[in-house]
Design an enzyme around this catalytic site. Structure first.
Site, PDB file in Angstrom:
ATOM      1  N   ASN A  11      36.863  48.342  -5.260  1.00 43.24           N
ATOM      2  CA  ASN A  11      35.712  48.219  -6.151  1.00 43.24           C
ATOM      3  C   ASN A  11      35.286  49.637  -6.530  1.00 43.24           C
ATOM      4  O   ASN A  11      34.728  50.357  -5.712  1.00 43.24           O
ATOM      5  CB  ASN A  11      34.573  47.489  -5.413  1.00 43.24           C
ATOM      6  CG  ASN A  11      33.289  47.440  -6.228  1.00 43.24           C
ATOM      7  OD1 ASN A  11      33.275  47.806  -7.407  1.00 43.24           O
ATOM      8  ND2 ASN A  11      32.210  46.988  -5.597  1.00 43.24           N
ATOM      9  N   LYS A  13      33.019  50.446  -8.545  1.00 40.05           N
ATOM     10  CA  LYS A  13      31.584  50.520  -8.871  1.00 40.05           C
ATOM     11  C   LYS A  13      31.410  51.298 -10.190  1.00 40.05           C
ATOM     12  O   LYS A  13      32.254  51.170 -11.073  1.00 40.05           O
ATOM     13  CB  LYS A  13      30.805  51.127  -7.704  1.00 40.05           C
ATOM     14  CG  LYS A  13      31.109  50.381  -6.385  1.00 40.05           C
ATOM     15  CD  LYS A  13      30.214  50.743  -5.243  1.00 40.05           C
ATOM     16  CE  LYS A  13      30.608  49.914  -4.026  1.00 40.05           C
ATOM     17  NZ  LYS A  13      29.748  50.147  -2.866  1.00 40.05           N
ATOM     18  N   HIS A  95      27.778  41.063  -5.687  1.00 41.04           N
ATOM     19  CA  HIS A  95      27.772  42.239  -4.811  1.00 41.04           C
ATOM     20  C   HIS A  95      26.318  42.548  -4.421  1.00 41.04           C
ATOM     21  O   HIS A  95      25.410  42.375  -5.228  1.00 41.04           O
ATOM     22  CB  HIS A  95      28.405  43.423  -5.539  1.00 41.04           C
ATOM     23  CG  HIS A  95      28.691  44.563  -4.616  1.00 41.04           C
ATOM     24  ND1 HIS A  95      27.709  45.419  -4.180  1.00 41.04           N
ATOM     25  CD2 HIS A  95      29.836  44.957  -4.013  1.00 41.04           C
ATOM     26  CE1 HIS A  95      28.251  46.306  -3.350  1.00 41.04           C
ATOM     27  NE2 HIS A  95      29.542  46.049  -3.239  1.00 41.04           N
ATOM     28  N   GLU A  97      24.766  45.197  -4.283  1.00 34.83           N
ATOM     29  CA  GLU A  97      24.102  46.150  -5.186  1.00 34.83           C
ATOM     30  C   GLU A  97      23.528  45.416  -6.393  1.00 34.83           C
ATOM     31  O   GLU A  97      22.455  45.757  -6.883  1.00 34.83           O
ATOM     32  CB  GLU A  97      25.095  47.251  -5.595  1.00 34.83           C
ATOM     33  CG  GLU A  97      25.364  48.196  -4.430  1.00 34.83           C
ATOM     34  CD  GLU A  97      26.726  48.874  -4.441  1.00 34.83           C
ATOM     35  OE1 GLU A  97      27.411  48.862  -5.478  1.00 34.83           O
ATOM     36  OE2 GLU A  97      27.097  49.416  -3.377  1.00 34.83           O
ATOM     37  N   GLU A 165      30.330  41.582   3.228  1.00 35.20           N
ATOM     38  CA  GLU A 165      29.983  43.001   3.190  1.00 35.20           C
ATOM     39  C   GLU A 165      28.579  43.185   3.760  1.00 35.20           C
ATOM     40  O   GLU A 165      27.577  42.986   3.040  1.00 35.20           O
ATOM     41  CB  GLU A 165      30.009  43.509   1.745  1.00 35.20           C
ATOM     42  CG  GLU A 165      31.360  43.406   1.084  1.00 35.20           C
ATOM     43  CD  GLU A 165      31.503  44.394  -0.064  1.00 35.20           C
ATOM     44  OE1 GLU A 165      32.432  45.206  -0.004  1.00 35.20           O
ATOM     45  OE2 GLU A 165      30.677  44.362  -1.000  1.00 35.20           O
ATOM     46  N   GLY A 171      28.917  52.140   2.089  1.00 31.15           N
ATOM     47  CA  GLY A 171      28.701  53.530   1.693  1.00 31.15           C
ATOM     48  C   GLY A 171      28.005  54.372   2.746  1.00 31.15           C
ATOM     49  O   GLY A 171      27.565  55.485   2.466  1.00 31.15           O
ATOM     50  N   SER A 210      32.603  50.519   4.309  1.00 27.44           N
ATOM     51  CA  SER A 210      33.135  51.741   4.928  1.00 27.44           C
ATOM     52  C   SER A 210      34.536  51.559   5.504  1.00 27.44           C
ATOM     53  O   SER A 210      34.865  52.132   6.543  1.00 27.44           O
ATOM     54  CB  SER A 210      32.171  52.265   5.996  1.00 27.44           C
ATOM     55  OG  SER A 210      30.925  52.624   5.408  1.00 27.44           O
ATOM     56  N   GLY A 232      34.311  53.383  -1.792  1.00 26.59           N
ATOM     57  CA  GLY A 232      34.613  54.810  -1.926  1.00 26.59           C
ATOM     58  C   GLY A 232      36.077  55.160  -1.729  1.00 26.59           C
ATOM     59  O   GLY A 232      36.643  55.944  -2.501  1.00 26.59           O
TER      60      GLY A 232
END
Ligand code: 13P
Length: 250
Positions: A11, A13, A95, A97, A165, A171, A210, A232
């Site tokens: 992802n 993002k 998600h 976020e 998640e 993150g 992570s 990430g």
């Protein structure tokens, strides 16, 4: 038990410009993964170019969101059919976020998941508790409620993916322990079987939060973990490639 083909999903993002497609080409060249599926979900602006860059490679491309409607006067929105037209085969939905920043509810995620399935794509439905939820001992309750509200009744187990998640692990560099992951993934499997019947044995359950080259193998050896949703570490071919190799070998 049903054979589930493992899935490594990236992802991106809100990261990525055209020069970053070089990372995807490097990934395709250097990290073949015969035993698992690989998916990258870039920003919508790169879907078409990324799928062109990968046309000769089995790596799939996906979206990070879509509208619940198939077309119409919805300025700024993109439908699941449009994502498919651009080359996407999966769409990440719900998600944390987006649940936080865009106030997406379970009902909205469910409507979008139905639209994604109707367009012939695979929804990747995200669930996960906050640190506050976990501290209060309500992780399974929160995840169960999100799952019940976000997965459409009409879903076929093999045609959806669920990503667990934990919000506190995204993150942050803080990873859930394998015991914590197993507890939630086993519970998700049981709830999906109750809800969808035996086809839920075919639903791939991804862990996200992570995931890095250094912890991937341990996570992939955990009960009911069929792959990962990677943030990430999916941006760099060398890191995502190492995670894919760990999954391919698991
Ligand atoms: P990180 O891998 O950066 O923690 O992000 C996880 C995530 O949110 C993937 O959807």
């Amino acid at each position: 038990m049903a054979q589930r083909r493992k899935l490594a999903a990236g992802n991106w993002k809100m990261h990525g410009f055209q020069p970053d497609l070089g990372q995807v080409r490097a990934l395709a060249d250097a990290h073949p993964a015969p035993n698992c599926d690989v998916l990258i979900c870039p920003p919508a602006t790169l879907i078409s170019r990324m799928s062109d860059a990968l046309s000769a490679n089995p790596i799939q491309v996906g979206g990070q969101n879509c509208a619940p409607q198939s077309s119409g006067a919805h300025t700024g929105e993109i439908s699941a059919g449009m994502l498919a037209d651009a080359g996407a085969t999966y769409v990440i939905l719900g998600h944390s976020e987006r649940r936080a920043d865009q106030a997406e509810t379970d009902a909205m995620v469910c409507a979008k998941a139905s639209a994604v399935s109707a367009a012939g794509l695979i929804p990747v439905i995200c669930v996960g508790e906050t640190l506050e939820d976990r501290a209060a001992g309500r992780t399974l309750q929160v995840v169960g409620t999100q799952l019940a509200g976000s997965v459409p009744d009409t879903s076929q187990g093999g045609s959806i993916v669920v990503a667990y998640e934990p919000v506190w692990a995204i993150g942050t560099g803080e990873v859930a322990t394998t015991d914590q992951i197993a507890e939630v993934h086993d519970a998700i499997r049981a709830l999906l079987i109750e809800r969808l019947g035996p086809t839920a044995q075919e639903t791939r359950l991804l862990y996200g939060g992570s995931v890095k080259p250094g912890n991937a193998a341990e996570i992939f050896a955990t009960s009911n973990v069929d792959g990962a949703l990677v943030g990430g570490a999916s941006l760099k071919a060398s890191d995502f490639g190492a995670i894919i190799e760990a999954l391919d070998a698991s």
